[in-house]
Design an enzyme around this catalytic site. Structure first.
Site, PDB file in Angstrom:
ATOM      1  N   THR A 198       0.936  -1.118   0.055  1.00 23.21           N
ATOM      2  CA  THR A 198      -0.030   0.056   0.006  1.00 23.21           C
ATOM      3  C   THR A 198       0.729   1.255   0.115  1.00 23.21           C
ATOM      4  OG1 THR A 198       0.088   0.010   2.376  1.00 23.21           O
ATOM      5  CG2 THR A 198      -1.869  -1.206   1.180  1.00 23.21           C
ATOM      6  N   HIS A 199       0.306   2.358  -0.359  1.00 19.50           N
ATOM      7  CA  HIS A 199       0.673   3.672  -0.236  1.00 19.50           C
ATOM      8  C   HIS A 199      -0.536   4.213   0.380  1.00 19.50           C
ATOM      9  CE1 HIS A 199       4.586   4.063  -2.316  1.00 19.50           C
ATOM     10  NE2 HIS A 199       4.013   3.557  -3.374  1.00 19.50           N
TER      11      HIS A 199
ATOM     12  N   ASP B  48       4.451   0.683   1.913  1.00 23.79           N
ATOM     13  CA  ASP B  48       5.456   1.297   0.998  1.00 23.79           C
ATOM     14  C   ASP B  48       5.878   2.823   1.655  1.00 23.79           C
ATOM     15  OD1 ASP B  48       7.709   1.432  -0.650  1.00 23.79           O
ATOM     16  OD2 ASP B  48       6.485   1.542  -2.459  1.00 23.79           O
ATOM     17  N   ARG B  49       5.981   3.031   2.909  1.00 23.85           N
ATOM     18  CA  ARG B  49       6.205   4.547   3.518  1.00 23.85           C
ATOM     19  C   ARG B  49       7.675   5.135   3.120  1.00 23.85           C
ATOM     20  NH1 ARG B  49       7.222   8.582   4.918  1.00 23.85           N
ATOM     21  NH2 ARG B  49       6.566   9.966   6.665  1.00 23.85           N
ATOM     22  N   LYS B  50       8.578   4.153   2.885  1.00 25.02           N
ATOM     23  CA  LYS B  50       9.832   4.683   2.749  1.00 25.02           C
ATOM     24  C   LYS B  50      10.181   5.586   3.795  1.00 25.02           C
ATOM     25  CE  LYS B  50       9.886   4.095  -2.424  1.00 25.02           C
ATOM     26  NZ  LYS B  50       8.361   3.672  -2.517  1.00 25.02           N
TER      27      LYS B  50
ATOM     28  N   ILE C 252      15.234  11.448  10.764  1.00 22.89           N
ATOM     29  CA  ILE C 252      15.939  11.075  12.122  1.00 22.89           C
ATOM     30  C   ILE C 252      15.368  10.140  12.777  1.00 22.89           C
ATOM     31  CG2 ILE C 252      17.131  13.245  12.027  1.00 22.89           C
ATOM     32  CD1 ILE C 252      15.318  14.284  14.453  1.00 22.89           C
TER      33      ILE C 252
ATOM     34  N   ASN D 216      14.451   9.898  16.034  1.00 21.29           N
ATOM     35  CA  ASN D 216      13.137  10.296  16.779  1.00 21.29           C
ATOM     36  C   ASN D 216      11.783  10.722  15.916  1.00 21.29           C
ATOM     37  OD1 ASN D 216      12.195  11.494  19.542  1.00 21.29           O
ATOM     38  ND2 ASN D 216      12.076  13.343  18.283  1.00 21.29           N
ATOM     39  N   THR D 217      12.109  11.258  14.914  1.00 21.87           N
ATOM     40  CA  THR D 217      10.753  11.413  13.694  1.00 21.87           C
ATOM     41  C   THR D 217      10.381  10.232  13.334  1.00 21.87           C
ATOM     42  OG1 THR D 217      11.866  13.685  13.271  1.00 21.87           O
ATOM     43  CG2 THR D 217      10.140  12.688  11.974  1.00 21.87           C
TER      44      THR D 217
ATOM     45  N   ARG E  63       0.695  -1.207 -11.882  1.00 18.76           N
ATOM     46  CA  ARG E  63      -0.165  -1.053 -13.035  1.00 18.76           C
ATOM     47  C   ARG E  63      -0.308  -2.313 -13.813  1.00 18.76           C
ATOM     48  NH1 ARG E  63       2.873   4.661 -14.397  1.00 18.76           N
ATOM     49  NH2 ARG E  63       4.358   3.460 -12.941  1.00 18.76           N
TER      50      ARG E  63
END
Ligand code: BMP
Length: 273
Positions: A61-62, A91-93, A97, A99-100, A244
């Site tokens: 997913t995105h 698929d967040r990639k 850093i 902490n984020t 696709r």
């Protein structure tokens, strides 16, 4: 490399529980297909997941491209993952850093850690991104730890990608340092053999997911570059990812079956069965 072994053999020997599960699902369903369900409404996503579910091992997913994301999206996806026995890869990639990325993984509207078995990250920020994600996913107060894993985005399929050479081999180094959380790579080929600084871990078995798989096209107008299931699996892909090629086909179910069949035959040929 373990790529000459069957998924069943790798399922029984892999040290990572989620990797074992992945290989079991592939073996049970005779599918190494991941569909990249890049649609923009919950209805389309769940409809695709239900229709293609029998033929796929993983749905990618995105989730941030949905216009109507809500708890119903997640409840629906979870129910279909259970119904059809597939895993969910967001698929967040991640690329920030430590902490984020810990906050992006657990919090916000998307609460990715609650539902995505597999996530991925870029190592552009350095080893700390993997350390941060591993630490939070394996914390004793996180209830889903045994069903969570990370793929390192070690190469990209887009034209002119800078994820090559030293960047790719650094991905291998970092993967070797976090074997209980890093499943393997998103890459265009197996990477266990690339020249890296960190020596292979005993029994190392990286899982390779390859994007940019398409049976009828060589690329798109925005720099995407495709290879066929045969080519990807021959180069070491354990799971082929197609977007696709499947969801935009005239008949997505028929396309999913075709990718499943071709992916499975290429796998059988590779393991000599
Ligand atoms: P398609 O098969 O429609 O070209 O889609 C490819 C999918 O794989 C997209 O979701 C894209 O974000 C992802 N992807 C890619 O194409 N190349 C990469 O190197 C890494 C990706 O995650």
């Amino acid at each position: 490399s373990k790529s000459q072994l069957t998924y069943g053999a790798r399922a029984s020997s892999h040290p990572n529980p989620l990797a074992r599960k992945l290989f079991q699902v592939a073996e049970e369903k005779k599918s190494n297909v991941t569909v990249s369900a890049d649609v923009t409404t919950t209805k389309e996503l769940l409809d695709l997941a239900d229709r293609l579910g029998p033929y796929i091992a993983v749905i990618k997913t995105h989730i941030d491209i949905l216009s109507d994301f809500s708890q119903a999206t997640i409840d629906g996806l979870n129910a279909l993952a259970a119904k059809h026995n597939f895993l969910i890869f967001e698929d967040r990639k991640f690329i920030d850093i430590g902490n984020t990325v810990q906050k992006q993984y657990h919090n916000g509207t998307l609460r990715i850690s609650e539902w995505a078995h597999i996530i991925n990250c870029s190592i552009l920020p350095g080893e700390g991104i993997v350390e941060a994600l591993a630490q939070t996913a394996q914390a004793t107060d996180f209830p889903h730890g045994s069903e969570r894993g990370l793929l390192i985005l070690a190469e990209m399929t887009s034209k002119g990608s800078l994820a090559t050479g030293a960047y790719t081999s650094a991905s291998v180094d970092i993967a070797r340092k976090y074997p209980s959380f890093v499943l393997g790579f998103v890459s265009t080929r197996s990477l266990g053999e690339v020249e890296a600084e960190v020596a292979p871990v005993d029994g190392e078995d990286f899982v390779v997911f390859t994007t940019g798989v398409n049976l009828s096209s060589k690329g798109d107008k925005l720099g995407q570059q495709y290879q066929t299931p045969q080519s990807a699996i021959g180069r070491g892909a354990d799971f082929i990812i197609s977007g696709r090629g499947i969801y935009a086909a005239a008949d997505p179910v028929e396309a999913a079956r075709q990718y499943q069949q071709q992916g499975w035959e290429a796998y059988l040929a590779r393991v000599g069965k």
